[in-house]
Design an enzyme around this catalytic site. Structure first.
Site, PDB file in Angstrom:
ATOM      1  N   CYS A  54      -4.162 -15.747 -10.184  1.00 12.73           N
ATOM      2  CA  CYS A  54      -3.001 -15.064  -9.595  1.00 12.73           C
ATOM      3  C   CYS A  54      -3.232 -14.728  -8.114  1.00 12.73           C
ATOM      4  O   CYS A  54      -2.320 -14.256  -7.436  1.00 12.73           O
ATOM      5  CB  CYS A  54      -2.721 -13.779 -10.367  1.00 12.73           C
ATOM      6  SG  CYS A  54      -4.152 -12.678 -10.411  1.00 12.73           S
ATOM      7  N   ASP A  56      -5.394 -12.439  -7.115  1.00 13.78           N
ATOM      8  CA  ASP A  56      -5.936 -11.077  -7.029  1.00 13.78           C
ATOM      9  C   ASP A  56      -7.444 -11.100  -7.269  1.00 13.78           C
ATOM     10  O   ASP A  56      -7.966 -11.991  -7.939  1.00 13.78           O
ATOM     11  CB  ASP A  56      -5.278 -10.164  -8.069  1.00 13.78           C
ATOM     12  CG  ASP A  56      -3.784 -10.030  -7.838  1.00 13.78           C
ATOM     13  OD1 ASP A  56      -3.348 -10.084  -6.673  1.00 13.78           O
ATOM     14  OD2 ASP A  56      -3.045  -9.893  -8.839  1.00 13.78           O
ATOM     15  N   CYS A  79      -2.793  -6.147  -9.849  1.00 18.13           N
ATOM     16  CA  CYS A  79      -1.689  -5.439 -10.483  1.00 18.13           C
ATOM     17  C   CYS A  79      -2.184  -4.192 -11.237  1.00 18.13           C
ATOM     18  O   CYS A  79      -3.391  -3.973 -11.378  1.00 18.13           O
ATOM     19  CB  CYS A  79      -1.034  -6.378 -11.483  1.00 18.13           C
ATOM     20  SG  CYS A  79      -2.164  -6.855 -12.800  1.00 18.13           S
ATOM     21  N   CYS A 123      -5.324 -11.197 -16.686  1.00 14.44           N
ATOM     22  CA  CYS A 123      -5.986 -10.078 -15.987  1.00 14.44           C
ATOM     23  C   CYS A 123      -7.248  -9.661 -16.737  1.00 14.44           C
ATOM     24  O   CYS A 123      -8.230  -9.237 -16.123  1.00 14.44           O
ATOM     25  CB  CYS A 123      -5.043  -8.883 -15.844  1.00 14.44           C
ATOM     26  SG  CYS A 123      -3.412  -9.303 -15.214  1.00 14.44           S
TER      27      CYS A 123
END
Ligand code: FES
Length: 151
Positions: A54, A56, A79, A123
């Site tokens: 993503c 991140d 996030c 995540c």
């Protein structure tokens, strides 16, 4: 017409939380809004930083003493779910041996968070990968230390 900024902020926060409750488990919300172990620890002897699909990044630091992870911390620019993942994972590894910590996989983290929507499952992988990178870093440092003592 006057606007009460504090009241507006409170309403906004309540609305955001209500929206989040429709999507995330209470556990995710708790660990995202009240993060554990966020920040940098002192005397880390293993640090891992991974950027996920993503874009991140999650960084995890560990301090291993007597073969167990005594303290850990995490940083993320990702996030809210990545905050929940870092919070939960750093709690899960506390006082675990390196071998025990390595057995924790993204599925275990997902279960500990009482699940996530499909689009946020990656995540958990990012957090676990960052932990593995921190353990790799620790093992490299540890081997160096052992070699130094052996001389
Ligand atoms: Fe990137 Fe969650 S860490 S979307």
């Amino acid at each position: 017409m006057s606007v009460d900024i504090d009241e507006l902020a409170e309403k906004l926060e309540t609305q955001v939380l209500e929206d989040a409750r429709g999507v995330f488990s209470e556990t995710v919300i708790e660990y995202a809004y009240n993060p554990r172990n966020v920040g940098e620890i002192s005397d880390a002897n293993g640090v891992g930083k991974i950027t996920g699909i993503c874009g991140d990044t999650v960084q995890i630091q560990i301090r291993v003493e007597d073969g167990r992870i005594r303290e850990s911390g995490f940083l993320t620019d990702g996030c809210g779910t990545s905050i929940a993942c870092g919070s939960m994972l750093t709690e899960m590894i506390k006082d675990k041996t390196i071998e025990e910590a390595l057995m924790i996989n993204s599925g275990d983290l997902l279960r500990s968070l009482d699940g996530l929507p499909e689009e946020y499952v990656h995540c958990t992988v990012l957090a676990v990968d960052a932990l593995h990178a921190a353990i790799d870093d620790y093992r490299t440092n540890f081997r160096t230390t052992r070699q130094t003592y052996a001389r």
